[in-house]
Design a protein around this motif. Structure first.
Motif, PDB file in Angstrom:
ATOM      1  N   LYS A   1       0.839  -1.195   0.000  1.00 57.05           N
ATOM      2  CA  LYS A   1       0.000   0.000   0.000  1.00 57.05           C
ATOM      3  C   LYS A   1       0.881   1.255   0.000  1.00 57.05           C
ATOM      4  CE  LYS A   1      -3.327  -0.243   2.885  1.00 57.05           C
ATOM      5  NZ  LYS A   1      -4.078  -0.223   4.182  1.00 57.05           N
ATOM      6  N   LEU A   2       1.955   1.209   0.776  1.00 56.29           N
ATOM      7  CA  LEU A   2       2.881   2.338   0.833  1.00 56.29           C
ATOM      8  C   LEU A   2       3.537   2.576  -0.530  1.00 56.29           C
ATOM      9  CD1 LEU A   2       4.385   4.434   2.589  1.00 56.29           C
ATOM     10  CD2 LEU A   2       6.076   2.635   3.083  1.00 56.29           C
ATOM     11  N   PHE A   3       3.925   1.496  -1.196  1.00 53.13           N
ATOM     12  CA  PHE A   3       4.588   1.624  -2.499  1.00 53.13           C
ATOM     13  C   PHE A   3       3.615   2.148  -3.561  1.00 53.13           C
ATOM     14  CE2 PHE A   3       5.806  -0.288  -6.646  1.00 53.13           C
ATOM     15  CZ  PHE A   3       7.005   0.384  -6.837  1.00 53.13           C
ATOM     16  N   ARG A   4       2.382   1.673  -3.516  1.00 50.88           N
ATOM     17  CA  ARG A   4       1.393   2.153  -4.493  1.00 50.88           C
ATOM     18  C   ARG A   4       1.126   3.655  -4.325  1.00 50.88           C
ATOM     19  NH1 ARG A   4      -1.083  -2.978  -3.581  1.00 50.88           N
ATOM     20  NH2 ARG A   4      -2.416  -2.053  -1.963  1.00 50.88           N
ATOM     21  N   SER A   5       1.152   4.114  -3.080  1.00 54.61           N
ATOM     22  CA  SER A   5       0.892   5.537  -2.835  1.00 54.61           C
ATOM     23  C   SER A   5       2.082   6.401  -3.251  1.00 54.61           C
ATOM     24  CB  SER A   5       0.583   5.776  -1.357  1.00 54.61           C
ATOM     25  OG  SER A   5       1.719   5.503  -0.558  1.00 54.61           O
TER      26      SER A   5
END
Length: 642
Positions: free
Chosen positions: A78-82
């Motif tokens: 989720k952090l990488f997608r953001s």
């Protein structure tokens, strides 16, 4: 002071600590020289890197890493997608790999993490890496290492379930992505059916090698075990493989996004003997290479016959004798044929082959073959076998219509007695060799021989230099014999040799007549054995010593001296310098060594030099060794001076 006043400072101190978040005071611990080498170590106590550990701390995910690993992967994704930063994907790969290793007791869960680690690291290298802009990026090396370990773990999982050669099955990653495996891709030099198994080099450690032939890169090195059926198969265009033959390979798993969220993976079995790079995304990366482990695995088990039996019972060990290829034949490489010495076999060359194949120039231009024979046989009998095998290879190659240029630049390397066998490949016996051997009785002997016996003598004593052999390297070769041959040990050994039935039977009609001629042993029904041929007074040895080399053949000597390097003289303990020395040699190197010169590192490096020199005589190959670029200095300092 009342009680209330006494408590006030303590309460104040507690309040300060609470406001400070109960953090300890910042400082340093001195480790000194003992811990200096650990400074900058990339891995923390948890197995992950310091950068990954920092990231977990920055987002309060340490506890999630320890207690809820699947949830951690989801949070990091989720952090990488953001914010698709390379360091976030690197942390994902790092965490996934170490969580997979931590969960090994549950293979089905562990493989989900390892598949994620492989997918993330592959994605980093193919999409986010920028070697042209960041050539010294430590993350790149970390991603290569993570990918290598992860695909090895995945391959082990697939092998346990018999899936490594199958397709159309799917596995889930730790993040929930479904990955479908496509049919494997083979770039190995043999068909898949020719291999009985594929083993991970990482599962083994070599023993007693003086050199480790391994190069860093991407991929998981493999031991490709050639099946017994493939070893025994007789093919028209090549000779046989060695017993328990293995070939080096490297495994890759390539990932692709087919669109619509469908991920695919494909196992690729690459021929690391003939490939040094692989492309991922738009960049070419070095391939991980390991030549030592497959070679050591090949000789892990003893041969069917020990060295002594192999020498004393040539007839019983016939199936082991002959020419072997230690890799599939290629017409664009020069054969280097290795001929072993007394009471030995082709395994005596493993140290040398292992070291030489680490050189990329030698790998590109040479292929190693081995000739093995019972050293109890007469030298000229073994030489006839080698000559016939090499001529057969030349005929096969010519009949196939393939190029013969590199084959016709062949190099022979002979150790000890093997040097005497090899020497006859570059000599012409002349028409009257039998007469020179048998003396005044030659005409009478030849008249009384049966046709098959006359043919037998012609095969043994009439030979011509092979035109495709251009260079010979002699290692500790007793050109003028060794006193050990007529010592009591040599005599006992000679009398114990049981010569091949075919040789004794074909020669039986002339045994008694030729008794004491230096060609046969002075007892019934025995040819002179290989041991006898090393006697300084042996007629065959003297004759070979008198024959000149064919014009144009280049030869070298590498000689052992037990006392010191570089000093012509002395002995290697078996063969004296005066017996090994050859006038007219293109080079001669004396190394401090016993008779087993072929395993001496300095001798091996000398052979490397000779093989490079051999290549340079063919300008069209354009062989160039690395050159020092020039001056080394501090450019900033030079600019500041200006």
């Amino acid at each position: 002071m009342n009680v209330r006043n006494r408590l006030r400072p303590a309460a104040l101190a507690a309040a300060v600590l609470l406001l400070a978040g109960c953090a300890g005071e910042i400082g340093v611990t001195r480790v000194g020289a003992a811990g200096r080498a650990e400074y900058g170590a990339p891995v923390t106590a948890k197995g992950i890197t310091q950068d990954t550990y920092n990231l977990l701390g920055n987002f309060l995910l340490e506890e999630t890493y320890d207690e809820r690993p699947l949830e951690l992967i989801g949070e990091l994704e989720k952090l990488f997608r953001s914010e698709p930063r390379p360091e976030y994907l690197a942390a994902l790969a790092d965490c996934a790999l170490n969580l997979g290793l931590r969960e090994r007791s549950d293979p089905d869960l562990a493989v989900r993490f390892h598949l994620s680690a492989a997918l993330y690291s592959y994605g980093y290298l193919s999409v986010l890496d920028q070697p042209d802009l960041k050539p010294y990026n430590a993350e790149r090396l970390l991603m290569m290492r993570i990918y290598n370990i992860a695909i090895a773990e995945i391959f082990d999982y697939l092998q346990e379930r018999g899936l490594q050669l199958k397709s159309s099955f799917s596995l889930n990653t730790a993040g929930g992505q479904r990955v479908t495996f496509l049919p494997p891709r083979y770039e190995l030099p043999l068909e898949p059916k020719s291999f009985s198994e594929f083993l991970l080099c990482a599962d083994f450690r070599t023993k007693n090698l003086t050199h480790v032939s391994r190069s860093f890169g991407i991929g998981a090195p493999l031991i490709c075990q050639v099946s017994e059926e493939a070893i025994d198969a007789v093919e028209e265009d090549r000779t046989r493989f060695a017993q328990q033959q293995t070939l080096p390979g490297t495994l890759m798993i390539n990932f692709d996004n087919e669109g619509g969220g469908q991920l695919t993976a494909r196992l690729s079995f690459l021929d690391s003997r003939n490939r040094e790079t692989v492309r991922i995304g738009k960049y070419s990366l070095p391939l991980e290479l390991d030549f030592s482990t497959p070679l050591a695995y090949m000789v892990r088990n003893p041969l069917p016959f020990d060295y002594l039996t192999y020498m004393l019972k040539p007839e019983e060990t016939r199936q082991m004798q002959g020419l072997y290829m230690l890799e599939p034949f290629r017409d664009d490489r020069i054969p280097v044929v290795l001929v072993h010495g007394l009471m030995s076999n082709i395994r005596t060359w493993m140290q040398m082959i292992n070291t030489l194949q680490s050189d990329p120039v030698l790998r590109k231009y040479y292929q190693f073959w081995g000739f093995t024979y019972s050293s109890g046989n007469p030298v000229l009998f073994s030489a006839r076998m080698l000559r016939e095998d090499l001529q057969l290879e030349a005929e096969r190659l010519s009949a196939s219509g393939r190029p013969t240029t590199m084959f016709s630049r062949m190099v022979l390397v002979g150790h000890s007695m093997g040097g005497l066998v090899a020497k006859t490949m570059v000599m012409n016996s002349g028409e009257d060799l039998v007469g020179r051997l048998f003396g005044e009785q030659a005409d009478e002997i030849l008249r009384n021989l049966k046709p098959e016996q006359r043919e037998f003598l012609d095969e043994m004593f009439s030979f011509e230099a092979l035109p495709f052999v251009k260079r010979v390297v002699f290692l500790a070769v007793p050109h003028r014999g060794s006193d050990y041959a007529h010592s009591w040990i040599g005599r006992i050994g000679s009398q114990m040799v049981e010569l091949p039935v075919s040789l004794v039977t074909r020669g039986d009609g002339i045994i008694k007549t030729l008794m004491n001629q230096g060609v046969f042993m002075p007892h019934d029904a025995k040819f002179a054995t290989g041991i006898d041929n090393l006697d300084p007074n042996n007629g065959t040895l003297k004759l070979l010593s008198s024959l000149p080399f064919a014009p144009g053949v280049v030869y070298h000597s590498i000689i052992g001296n037990r006392e010191e390097d570089g000093v012509p003289g002395g002995s290697d303990g078996v063969v004296p310098y005066l017996s090994s020395h050859l006038d007219g040699a293109a080079s001669e190197l004396v190394v401090k060594s016993g008779h087993s010169v072929q395993v001496n590192p300095l001798a091996i490096q000398e052979l490397r030099r000779i093989l490079i020199e051999h290549l340079r005589q063919f300008p069209e190959l354009k062989v160039e060794l690395p050159k020092f670029p020039g001056k080394v200095g501090n450019e900033d300092e030079e600019l500041s001076r200006k």
